[in-house]
Design a protein around this motif. Structure first.
Motif, PDB file in Angstrom:
ATOM      1  N   VAL A 151      -3.335   3.649  -2.619  1.00 47.43           N
ATOM      2  CA  VAL A 151      -3.272   2.755  -3.770  1.00 47.43           C
ATOM      3  C   VAL A 151      -2.505   1.505  -3.370  1.00 47.43           C
ATOM      4  N   PHE A 152      -2.819   0.421  -4.032  1.00 48.93           N
ATOM      5  CA  PHE A 152      -2.073  -0.822  -3.821  1.00 48.93           C
ATOM      6  C   PHE A 152      -1.275  -1.104  -5.081  1.00 48.93           C
ATOM      7  N   ALA A 153       0.039  -1.252  -4.928  1.00 49.65           N
ATOM      8  CA  ALA A 153       0.924  -1.494  -6.065  1.00 49.65           C
ATOM      9  C   ALA A 153       0.946  -2.991  -6.373  1.00 49.65           C
ATOM     10  N   ILE A 154       0.269  -3.368  -7.412  1.00 47.57           N
ATOM     11  CA  ILE A 154       0.159  -4.784  -7.787  1.00 47.57           C
ATOM     12  C   ILE A 154       1.418  -5.219  -8.512  1.00 47.57           C
ATOM     13  N   PRO A 155       2.038  -6.321  -8.092  1.00 49.71           N
ATOM     14  CA  PRO A 155       3.283  -6.754  -8.734  1.00 49.71           C
ATOM     15  C   PRO A 155       3.063  -7.183 -10.170  1.00 49.71           C
ATOM     16  N   ALA A 156       4.078  -6.961 -10.972  1.00 44.31           N
ATOM     17  CA  ALA A 156       4.016  -7.394 -12.360  1.00 44.31           C
ATOM     18  C   ALA A 156       4.027  -8.917 -12.421  1.00 44.31           C
ATOM     19  N   ALA A 157       3.340  -9.463 -13.388  1.00 48.74           N
ATOM     20  CA  ALA A 157       3.289 -10.916 -13.569  1.00 48.74           C
ATOM     21  C   ALA A 157       3.694 -11.262 -14.988  1.00 48.74           C
ATOM     22  N   ARG A 158       4.301 -12.412 -15.127  1.00 51.34           N
ATOM     23  CA  ARG A 158       4.612 -12.890 -16.475  1.00 51.34           C
ATOM     24  C   ARG A 158       3.305 -13.336 -17.106  1.00 51.34           C
TER      25      ARG A 158
ATOM     26  N   TRP B  53       0.827  -1.199   0.000  1.00 46.05           N
ATOM     27  CA  TRP B  53       0.000   0.000   0.000  1.00 46.05           C
ATOM     28  C   TRP B  53       0.861   1.248   0.000  1.00 46.05           C
ATOM     29  N   TRP B  54       0.387   2.263  -0.713  1.00 48.81           N
ATOM     30  CA  TRP B  54       1.060   3.558  -0.740  1.00 48.81           C
ATOM     31  C   TRP B  54       0.018   4.656  -0.593  1.00 48.81           C
ATOM     32  N   VAL B  55       0.374   5.692   0.149  1.00 47.85           N
ATOM     33  CA  VAL B  55      -0.504   6.836   0.363  1.00 47.85           C
ATOM     34  C   VAL B  55       0.077   8.024  -0.394  1.00 47.85           C
ATOM     35  N   PRO B  56      -0.620   8.521  -1.426  1.00 50.36           N
ATOM     36  CA  PRO B  56      -0.109   9.675  -2.175  1.00 50.36           C
ATOM     37  C   PRO B  56       0.048  10.883  -1.271  1.00 50.36           C
ATOM     38  N   GLY B  57       1.043  11.710  -1.564  1.00 48.48           N
ATOM     39  CA  GLY B  57       1.269  12.915  -0.794  1.00 48.48           C
ATOM     40  C   GLY B  57       1.777  14.026  -1.670  1.00 48.48           C
ATOM     41  N   ALA B  58       1.848  15.235  -1.130  1.00 50.29           N
ATOM     42  CA  ALA B  58       2.257  16.396  -1.916  1.00 50.29           C
ATOM     43  C   ALA B  58       3.714  16.296  -2.343  1.00 50.29           C
ATOM     44  N   ARG B  59       4.565  15.771  -1.473  1.00 53.16           N
ATOM     45  CA  ARG B  59       5.996  15.716  -1.778  1.00 53.16           C
ATOM     46  C   ARG B  59       6.484  14.292  -2.033  1.00 53.16           C
ATOM     47  N   ALA B  60       5.878  13.336  -1.386  1.00 43.99           N
ATOM     48  CA  ALA B  60       6.319  11.954  -1.565  1.00 43.99           C
ATOM     49  C   ALA B  60       5.204  11.006  -1.154  1.00 43.99           C
ATOM     50  N   ALA B  61       5.079   9.924  -1.900  1.00 44.50           N
ATOM     51  CA  ALA B  61       4.171   8.864  -1.478  1.00 44.50           C
ATOM     52  C   ALA B  61       4.805   8.128  -0.308  1.00 44.50           C
TER      53      ALA B  61
END
Length: 415
Positions: free
Chosen positions: A320-327, A57-65
């Motif tokens: 947002v949740f960063a979903i890992p890339a999959a083959r 999980w990541w929380v968007p922010g003004a200067r950095a997530a």
């Protein structure tokens, strides 16, 4: 909203997949508006400096997530009145993520109601019977007219429907019939009589940033149809397009708000809705605020891949949740056509410029009779035949154009 996010330092270089082209475009257009819908303070727009690390999980922010986790994020949103979960409709990982979030919310607050964009209001009794255990999967799909109404593969959504049935969680039909949306896009909301509006009220006007976002979507639609769109300031068709999107947003917001009003401080209402209706607090969230529901959280899935870094737009969503890339295997073949069902027939509504369909001679208005020698019973039959076609082969498509029946051979290129 305070997610008690924890910073992981400068971050690990990752990138948004190409499927996030609209998101990147929105950033370029300056659409980093706040999820709460108010104007951002000075310096709060733009893109976070940090890059996303997958599987978290990541929380968007003004200067950095800022990096967070399920305990913090779900713990923060579970006390809200409404939680909106985004998706790209054809991405299986997005639906797996939705199921994961639903399970987490259910564990924290067992009384849930789940609303689905995929169903028009008129099929609500069918959803009630499904949740009660009175229908099979086949009966659910048939009675909700899934192939005609939604057309995306049902297997992507069935785990969500089964989760609701298994836990006896009420399901809500959030949408309206597509015919209403098309009518608004063609003639405008004012031209639709009250008895044809399916009970939808007048939408709140679109914020300027949402209009700007929709202007690019409108241009893409025009390009797909082989035409061009004037600039939004002098294109009546664009104004009607915006109205159609607002009606769509309003319809979903009204059902969500109505269910919450009926439930008081009881069940948590969760909406399963496409990303385009949720980003930056526009769309459904904007209409909810107009209806007096400000206690709403928006959570979005964000696919990433190990390539050059792109930042996270500030205030894209609450988290947002960063979903890992999959083959993944090569993308399934595409004809480059849009299909619709009309009176039991499968019609080609548009043909993309430069597509396989165009080079093969298919035209808008053609009626597809058979594909690969089998009758074209519905839209999903045609889509399935195309997806199964191996590269380097020929797919025979039988069509009717006017009074003439003919066969078109579509030659799929070698990978």
């Amino acid at each position: 909203m305070d997610f008690l996010a924890e910073s992981d330092g400068p971050g690990v270089p990752m990138a948004a997949r190409e499927r996030l082209c609209l998101l990147a475009l929105a950033v370029g257009l300056g659409l980093a508006g706040p999820a709460a819908g108010s104007e951002p303070a000075a310096g709060e727009q733009g893109v976070s400096a940090i890059c996303l690390e997958e599987s978290g999980w990541w929380v968007p922010g003004a200067r950095a997530a800022q990096r967070s986790d399920s305990r913090r994020v779900l713990g923060a949103v579970v006390g809200r009145d409404l939680v909106l979960l985004g998706e790209e409709h054809d991405d299986a990982d997005h639906h797996r993520w939705q199921l994961q979030v639903l399970a987490g919310l259910h564990a924290l607050r067992p009384k849930l109601i789940i609303g689905f964009e995929m169903f028009p209001r008129r099929v609500q009794p069918v959803l009630d019977r499904w949740v009660a255990g009175e229908l099979s999967v086949a009966e659910l799909l048939e009675q909700t007219e899934w192939d005609e109404v939604w057309a995306h593969p049902a297997e992507l959504y069935l785990p969500l429907f089964e989760f609701a049935r298994m836990n006896r969680i009420p399901m809500l039909a959030l949408n309206v019939d597509r015919q209403l949306i098309r009518k608004v896009a063609a003639s405008g909301w004012a031209a639709v009589s009250t008895d044809q509006r399916e009970g939808v009220g007048n939408p709140a006007p679109a914020p300027a940033a949402y209009r700007e976002f929709l202007s690019e979507v409108h241009r893409q639609h025009a390009s797909l149809r082989g035409g061009s769109a004037d600039s939004p300031g002098r294109d009546p068709a664009f104004d009607r397009f915006v109205e159609s999107q607002l009606v769509w947003d309003r319809a979903m917001a009204e059902i969500l708000a109505r269910s919450k009003a009926a439930g008081g401080r009881g069940p948590l209402v969760v909406g399963i809705v496409g990303n385009g209706h949720l980003r930056f607090g526009h769309g459904v969230a904007h209409q909810l605020r107009a209806l007096g529901f400000g206690s709403t959280a928006t959570l979005l899935p964000l696919p990433v891949a190990s390539a050059e870094c792109t930042g996270l737009p500030a205030q894209l969503a609450d988290a947002v949740f960063a979903i890992p890339a999959a083959r993944e295997p090569s993308a399934p073949p595409r004809l480059g056509i849009a299909l619709e069902s009309h009176r039991g027939q499968v019609l080609i509504s548009s043909v993309g410029a430069g597509s396989l369909a165009e080079s093969s001679g298919l035209q808008p208005g053609d009626r597809i009779v058979a594909v690969a020698g089998r009758p074209a019973a519905d839209v999903s039959t045609v889509q399935g035949a195309v997806r199964r076609q191996p590269p380097g082969t020929v797919l025979p498509v039988q069509i009717e154009r006017g009074e003439v029946r003919r066969e078109v051979l579509v030659r799929f290129p070698v990978d």
